[in-house]
Design a protein around this motif. Structure first.
Motif, PDB file in Angstrom:
ATOM      1  N   ASN A  14       0.833  -1.197   0.000  1.00 60.02           N
ATOM      2  CA  ASN A  14       0.000   0.000   0.000  1.00 60.02           C
ATOM      3  C   ASN A  14       0.872   1.253   0.000  1.00 60.02           C
ATOM      4  OD1 ASN A  14      -1.868   2.038   0.322  1.00 60.02           O
ATOM      5  ND2 ASN A  14      -3.181   0.797   1.629  1.00 60.02           N
ATOM      6  N   LYS A  15       1.208   1.690  -1.196  1.00 60.58           N
ATOM      7  CA  LYS A  15       2.106   2.840  -1.351  1.00 60.58           C
ATOM      8  C   LYS A  15       1.523   4.101  -0.717  1.00 60.58           C
ATOM      9  CE  LYS A  15       4.574   5.488  -4.818  1.00 60.58           C
ATOM     10  NZ  LYS A  15       4.880   5.666  -6.224  1.00 60.58           N
ATOM     11  N   ARG A  16       0.217   4.315  -0.880  1.00 59.89           N
ATOM     12  CA  ARG A  16      -0.387   5.535  -0.333  1.00 59.89           C
ATOM     13  C   ARG A  16      -0.290   5.573   1.186  1.00 59.89           C
ATOM     14  NH1 ARG A  16      -6.172   5.520  -3.058  1.00 59.89           N
ATOM     15  NH2 ARG A  16      -6.007   3.432  -2.241  1.00 59.89           N
ATOM     16  N   PRO A  31       0.699  15.342  17.720  1.00 58.52           N
ATOM     17  CA  PRO A  31      -0.743  15.568  17.598  1.00 58.52           C
ATOM     18  C   PRO A  31      -1.081  16.916  16.954  1.00 58.52           C
ATOM     19  CG  PRO A  31      -0.222  14.716  19.768  1.00 58.52           C
ATOM     20  CD  PRO A  31       1.088  15.032  19.091  1.00 58.52           C
ATOM     21  N   ASP A  32      -0.212  17.921  17.133  1.00 58.44           N
ATOM     22  CA  ASP A  32      -0.505  19.238  16.549  1.00 58.44           C
ATOM     23  C   ASP A  32      -0.300  19.272  15.037  1.00 58.44           C
ATOM     24  OD1 ASP A  32       2.276  19.165  16.609  1.00 58.44           O
ATOM     25  OD2 ASP A  32       2.511  21.187  17.407  1.00 58.44           O
ATOM     26  N   ALA A  33       0.115  18.155  14.446  1.00 53.79           N
ATOM     27  CA  ALA A  33       0.267  18.070  12.989  1.00 53.79           C
ATOM     28  C   ALA A  33      -0.981  17.465  12.338  1.00 53.79           C
ATOM     29  CB  ALA A  33       1.499  17.245  12.639  1.00 53.79           C
ATOM     30  N   LEU A  34      -2.051  17.330  13.101  1.00 54.42           N
ATOM     31  CA  LEU A  34      -3.250  16.655  12.613  1.00 54.42           C
ATOM     32  C   LEU A  34      -3.769  17.222  11.295  1.00 54.42           C
ATOM     33  CD1 LEU A  34      -5.542  14.632  12.847  1.00 54.42           C
ATOM     34  CD2 LEU A  34      -6.717  16.242  14.371  1.00 54.42           C
ATOM     35  N   ILE A  35      -3.909  18.520  11.198  1.00 52.71           N
ATOM     36  CA  ILE A  35      -4.475  19.096   9.969  1.00 52.71           C
ATOM     37  C   ILE A  35      -3.570  18.818   8.772  1.00 52.71           C
ATOM     38  CG2 ILE A  35      -5.091  21.268   8.807  1.00 52.71           C
ATOM     39  CD1 ILE A  35      -6.321  22.176  11.437  1.00 52.71           C
ATOM     40  N   GLU A  36      -2.260  18.945   8.937  1.00 49.80           N
ATOM     41  CA  GLU A  36      -1.336  18.645   7.847  1.00 49.80           C
ATOM     42  C   GLU A  36      -1.448  17.187   7.431  1.00 49.80           C
ATOM     43  OE1 GLU A  36      -0.474  20.246  10.631  1.00 49.80           O
ATOM     44  OE2 GLU A  36       0.561  22.083  10.091  1.00 49.80           O
ATOM     45  N   VAL A  37      -1.575  16.292   8.406  1.00 50.21           N
ATOM     46  CA  VAL A  37      -1.688  14.863   8.113  1.00 50.21           C
ATOM     47  C   VAL A  37      -3.008  14.573   7.402  1.00 50.21           C
ATOM     48  CG1 VAL A  37      -1.892  12.572   9.162  1.00 50.21           C
ATOM     49  CG2 VAL A  37      -0.128  14.160   9.969  1.00 50.21           C
ATOM     50  N   LEU A  38      -4.095  15.198   7.842  1.00 45.25           N
ATOM     51  CA  LEU A  38      -5.388  15.006   7.178  1.00 45.25           C
ATOM     52  C   LEU A  38      -5.359  15.525   5.740  1.00 45.25           C
ATOM     53  CD1 LEU A  38      -7.904  15.877  10.044  1.00 45.25           C
ATOM     54  CD2 LEU A  38      -7.407  13.611   9.087  1.00 45.25           C
ATOM     55  N   HIS A  39      -4.708  16.670   5.535  1.00 46.21           N
ATOM     56  CA  HIS A  39      -4.573  17.197   4.166  1.00 46.21           C
ATOM     57  C   HIS A  39      -3.836  16.193   3.281  1.00 46.21           C
ATOM     58  CE1 HIS A  39      -6.197  21.259   3.971  1.00 46.21           C
ATOM     59  NE2 HIS A  39      -5.747  21.473   5.192  1.00 46.21           N
ATOM     60  N   ARG A  40      -2.752  15.650   3.794  1.00 43.35           N
ATOM     61  CA  ARG A  40      -1.961  14.681   3.020  1.00 43.35           C
ATOM     62  C   ARG A  40      -2.774  13.414   2.757  1.00 43.35           C
ATOM     63  NH1 ARG A  40       1.264  13.673  -0.999  1.00 43.35           N
ATOM     64  NH2 ARG A  40       2.885  12.149  -0.565  1.00 43.35           N
ATOM     65  N   LEU A  44      -3.780  11.920  -0.868  1.00 41.72           N
ATOM     66  CA  LEU A  44      -3.383  10.574  -1.284  1.00 41.72           C
ATOM     67  C   LEU A  44      -4.562   9.664  -1.598  1.00 41.72           C
ATOM     68  CD1 LEU A  44      -0.523   9.974   1.310  1.00 41.72           C
ATOM     69  CD2 LEU A  44      -0.238  10.169  -1.179  1.00 41.72           C
ATOM     70  N   PHE A  45      -5.616   9.736  -0.781  1.00 44.59           N
ATOM     71  CA  PHE A  45      -6.724   8.794  -0.900  1.00 44.59           C
ATOM     72  C   PHE A  45      -7.965   9.382  -1.565  1.00 44.59           C
ATOM     73  CE2 PHE A  45      -4.039   7.072   2.376  1.00 44.59           C
ATOM     74  CZ  PHE A  45      -4.075   5.703   2.154  1.00 44.59           C
ATOM     75  N   GLY A  46      -8.037  10.714  -1.701  1.00 47.18           N
ATOM     76  CA  GLY A  46      -9.194  11.354  -2.322  1.00 47.18           C
ATOM     77  C   GLY A  46     -10.289  11.703  -1.336  1.00 47.18           C
ATOM     78  N   TYR A  47     -10.354  10.962  -0.248  1.00 49.69           N
ATOM     79  CA  TYR A  47     -11.317  11.227   0.819  1.00 49.69           C
ATOM     80  C   TYR A  47     -10.823  10.521   2.074  1.00 49.69           C
ATOM     81  CZ  TYR A  47     -13.261   6.523   0.180  1.00 49.69           C
ATOM     82  OH  TYR A  47     -13.438   5.167   0.102  1.00 49.69           O
ATOM     83  N   LEU A  48     -11.471  10.809   3.196  1.00 47.87           N
ATOM     84  CA  LEU A  48     -11.047  10.264   4.486  1.00 47.87           C
ATOM     85  C   LEU A  48     -12.097   9.279   4.990  1.00 47.87           C
ATOM     86  CD1 LEU A  48     -10.017  13.690   6.082  1.00 47.87           C
ATOM     87  CD2 LEU A  48      -8.501  12.027   4.977  1.00 47.87           C
ATOM     88  N   ASP A  49     -11.866   7.995   4.782  1.00 50.99           N
ATOM     89  CA  ASP A  49     -12.847   7.042   5.306  1.00 50.99           C
ATOM     90  C   ASP A  49     -12.570   6.786   6.785  1.00 50.99           C
ATOM     91  OD1 ASP A  49     -10.955   4.980   5.601  1.00 50.99           O
ATOM     92  OD2 ASP A  49     -11.920   3.644   4.176  1.00 50.99           O
ATOM     93  N   ILE A  50     -13.513   6.153   7.447  1.00 50.86           N
ATOM     94  CA  ILE A  50     -13.454   6.007   8.899  1.00 50.86           C
ATOM     95  C   ILE A  50     -12.229   5.217   9.341  1.00 50.86           C
ATOM     96  CG2 ILE A  50     -14.948   3.960   9.020  1.00 50.86           C
ATOM     97  CD1 ILE A  50     -15.063   6.965  11.423  1.00 50.86           C
TER      98      ILE A  50
END
Length: 169
Positions: A14-16, A31-40, A44-50
């Motif tokens: 799973n490269k992504r 933990p304060d990098a949450l928004i950057e991680v969510l953006h990435r 990578l995935f196109g959306y954020l599944d659960i």
């Protein structure tokens, strides 16, 4: 909605997920990098599944409710796959006064979906925005990231048909 109880660690297949892991590592799993991680993750995935949100929560040592709360608070993040085409109706005051709600209602009836949903064939996502800041050209609609002002039922229909017919060719 069902949630897998097992959160899969990044694997060679799973490269992504490996790229997301590299992003979290670069931020030292803070933990304060949450928004950057969510953006990435969204990139990578196109959306954020659960399951992806749960994985991020686990790796950043955050409560899943906090990760979910951030992902649902910001308009940029999507928890479901988006359509090939997008249509965003501005619902700001000027647009609302100039019949944006009627345009949205028409689009919902025409497409068979509500705002925030994607058609079953994955061709169109219909969304709303609180305000696009383009009050002088109200009502405003954004089709595939192209802002169009002074919209009417007729102009929205024409643009919608153009978008959807381009997908079929």
């Amino acid at each position: 909605m069902t949630v897998n109880s097992t959160i899969h660690a990044p694997s060679a297949s799973n490269k992504r997920l490996r790229l997301l892991e590299a992003t979290m590592k670069r931020h030292q799993y803070r933990p304060d990098a949450l928004i950057e991680v969510l953006h990435r993750a969204q990139e990578l995935f196109g959306y954020l599944d659960i399951n992806l949100l749960l994985h991020i929560a686990q790796r950043l040592k955050l409560p899943p409710s906090q990760v979910y709360g951030v992902a649902t608070f910001y308009h940029f993040f999507s928890l479901a796959p988006k359509g090939v085409h997008s249509c965003v109706v501005c619902m700001g005051t000027a647009c609302y006064v100039k019949q944006a709600a009627q345009l949205l209602s028409f689009l919902e009836k025409t497409t068979g979906i509500k705002a925030g949903e994607t058609t079953s064939d994955g061709q169109l996502s219909l969304m709303t925005a609180r305000c696009l800041g383009t009050c002088g050209i109200a009502p405003a609609v954004v089709f595939d990231e192209r802002l169009e002002g002074h919209q009417t039922v007729e102009s929205v229909t024409a643009r919608l048909n153009t978008c959807l017919s381009a997908s079929k060719s």
